[in-house]
Write an enzyme that holds these catalytic residues in place. Sequence first.
Site: not given
Ligand SMILES: Cc1cc2nc3c(=O)[nH]c(=O)nc-3n(C[C@H](O)[C@H](O)[C@H](O)COP(=O)(O)OP(=O)(O)OC[C@H]3O[C@@H](n4cnc5c(N)ncnc54)[C@H](O)[C@@H]3O)c2cc1C
Length: 826
Positions: A500
């Site tokens: 989220e």
């Molecule tokens: C257990 C689990 C359940 C989930 N459930 C769902 C679901 O039901 N439906 C769904 O659609 N998604 C789901 N997600 C996805 C979740 O919303 C994403 O993991 C999340 O949006 C982060 O994306 P990412 O993991 O690709 O990390 P990335 O986007 O690769 O981010 C990596 C890091 O970079 C930071 N970052 C990225 N951009 C910026 C910025 N502009 N400024 C500062 N920091 C930044 C982030 O805060 C993070 O710390 C789930 C994920 C997990 C792990």
Amino acid sequence: MLTFAIGTLAVLVLLAFFRAPVFVWTAAIGVMGATWATVLGFGAVLNTSLAAAFVALAAAANLPALRRKLFSDLLLAIYRRILPDMSQTEKEAIDAGTVWWDADLFSGRPDWERLLATPAPRLSAEEQAFVDGPVEEACAMANDWEVTHERYDLPPQLWQFLKDKGFFGMIIPKKYGGLGFSALAHSEVVTKLSSRCNALAVTVMVPNSLGPAELLLHYGTDEQKNHYLPRLAKGQEIPCFALTNPEAGSDAASIPDFGVVCRGTWQGKETLGMRLTWDKRYITLGPVATLLGLAFRLYDPERLLGGKEDLGITCALIPTATPGVNIGRRHLPLNGAFQNGPNSGKDVFVPIEWIIGGREYAGKGWMMLMNCLAAGRSISLPASSVGGAKALARVTGAYARVRSQFKTPIGKLEGVEEALGRIAANAYLMEATRVMTAGAVDLGEKPSVISAIAKYHMTERARACVNDAMDIHGGKGICLGPNNWVGRGYQVLPVGITVEGANILTRTLIIFGQGAIRCHPYVLREMRAAKELKGEDASREFDDALTSHIGHTLSNAVRAVVHGLTRSVFATAPLGAAPETRHYYRHVTRLSAAFAFLADVSMLAMGGALKRKEKISGRLGDVLSMMYLVSATLKHYEDQGRLKADLPMVRWAVRDALYSAQQAIDQVLSNFPVKALATLLRWTIFPLGMPFRPPLDSRNHECARLALEPGAARDRLTAGIYLPKGEADATGVLETALLATVACEPIEKKFREAVKSGALAPRSGVDTAQLARDTGVISAEEYAQWQRKETLRKRVILVDDFPQDFGRAEIMEKLGDARTVHAKAA
Ligand SMILES: Cc1cc2nc3c(=O)[nH]c(=O)nc-3n(C[C@H](O)[C@H](O)[C@H](O)COP(=O)(O)OP(=O)(O)OC[C@H]3O[C@@H](n4cnc5c(N)ncnc54)[C@H](O)[C@@H]3O)c2cc1C
């Protein structure tokens, strides 16, 4: 002359302090100027010139048409050039939701009376009965070790129970067969479930947060609502919502998943539809879902819908049985064992009517998601974090009293006490924030900035609590097994941090970034005037917002200095607030003025670059957040009837937050790119130095005592969590052991004193308590009581061990193939 000079300054300060209108400023300056001219005896020529200049300036300031020509229109032209363009998705994110108490904190003059007049959120009798009945039962049916180690899933009877009792339809109105619960009740249910089993809480959270049901409720067609909502309410459909793609996580608006509007054959008939291609991962409940909420970018190259070619992000509902949908494989998120996995599809043809809201909502998906998230983020993760924190306060306090080292309960060793006191005070503050935020949603708010504050800070404080709890438990927290009640919580905690809106992004981009635009009284109006309005309308709107903005900034600067010089004594506090907490309100009022001024100067100095200066914006966001957390804590203290026993936690939490806010401001100023401005800001905000100090050790001691001592205050602090009854469960044993330990402390004291005085001589290999009984130091009943306590203590400190295969062979035989269960159910 000196008196007159001081008087002039006082009048100017008062005008700024009370944000006097322009005409009052003009009149006051006119009168003071004329008096000064007389006193100083300038002579006729100078007097006439000064009077003419004053009249010209007064006319320019007070006649909007003239002011616009001479001043605001010029600034509007410059502002238009420097204001970066916003993408449609950025605009939709900014516009989503509402502002509430965050706007007060941004104003420099929070209206405390209004906040305290907001009724304390309460559950209805029906909601309370659900929390006390089915929720307790669901908790009792969930054995976290069985779920996370043996089954990697909830047991089938628990899945069925959740469906039958309507857990998946808490947000669905009764007319569709749902429970129609308030946000507070929804939050209360998640709090209790998460205090028992994370997988259970997540399984219930997902259908009730951003996903098919919520999107349908707000945007669905009647046909879609009538078909799906009753089925979702009863668990006949298991929903999931798929937004995240391997290439687009945090930057979700850039998902490459796409649909192309086209004609195709659906159930033997030619139909207008979409050919969808997607690749999603991390989707919670995905592996067992029957209804996939899918976000993708929709293109209409043949203009079959009559609009643009690139329609934008669109949300549709896809039954997972649709040919071409690949779903069912699982991820293993930190052994949480809730259902989560990838799904994909290539050129899957579905009717256009499957778009949520129908074809009129093609391309409106991002707006829909942002609006739902604005409210939804206030509930699930704050509630699950609070459930975890309260459970940790309860079990860690108990364990720290039962476990002794150096002949002392570890909770009474100062180092451990420090960590335990933090857990208790954090749990209090978190509960306060959960309740106030859910209450705001029940008042009709969709508080986009507040929900980000609640999500970020509740998950971060839960992380602080679980780290402290792990330290206090030592090896007992590390070796996993049915007798470890902290290890799994520690393991799964980063899930809440990541979902989220991952926390780093939430802190640095959303809380201040969105807050500065949404909550600021004038910035959004100025931006709209510059980018959306034209001609006379733009000029009028910009002029009005700008002049008010200047007054706002000037006033906040003066208020910050005055409150700083007077140590907040003239800052407002609500008349009806408890005398013992009134000074805290004044400190927040002071901080609010300082923050509003700092935010304005930061935006002026850094402009659009502030968005990229995340270290600065993150800290500014921290200041706003801390003021919100303090507000919630103070309101909770009032709403709970000013219970004196809770005061140490209020004091600790408030001092900690005020100190953190001060540190954040200090760091902004130390790293401010324009050094001269930083100095000016420091003089304004901290004219007598930095006033706030960290919480006192004595308060920390009182908070820890509260967690160590069975009684009403501990029960209140941990109210709303699941407490296992009896000794069948490890935490049930812990509770009984705590009571037994406390009851045995006077007995232990007796024989310890006997040893000290020489009346009792301990012998190696012989139990001292037994010797004490045999020598009459304690009675036979006391010895029996002691023995019972010892049995319980040994069970509490027990750590699990396993055969070489960790029992997998036996488990597999017992359970069979878990997926068959869902396949059969489907
Ligand atoms: C257990 C689990 C359940 C989930 N459930 C769902 C679901 O039901 N439906 C769904 O659609 N998604 C789901 N997600 C996805 C979740 O919303 C994403 O993991 C999340 O949006 C982060 O994306 P990412 O993991 O690709 O990390 P990335 O986007 O690769 O981010 C990596 C890091 O970079 C930071 N970052 C990225 N951009 C910026 C910025 N502009 N400024 C500062 N920091 C930044 C982030 O805060 C993070 O710390 C789930 C994920 C997990 C792990």
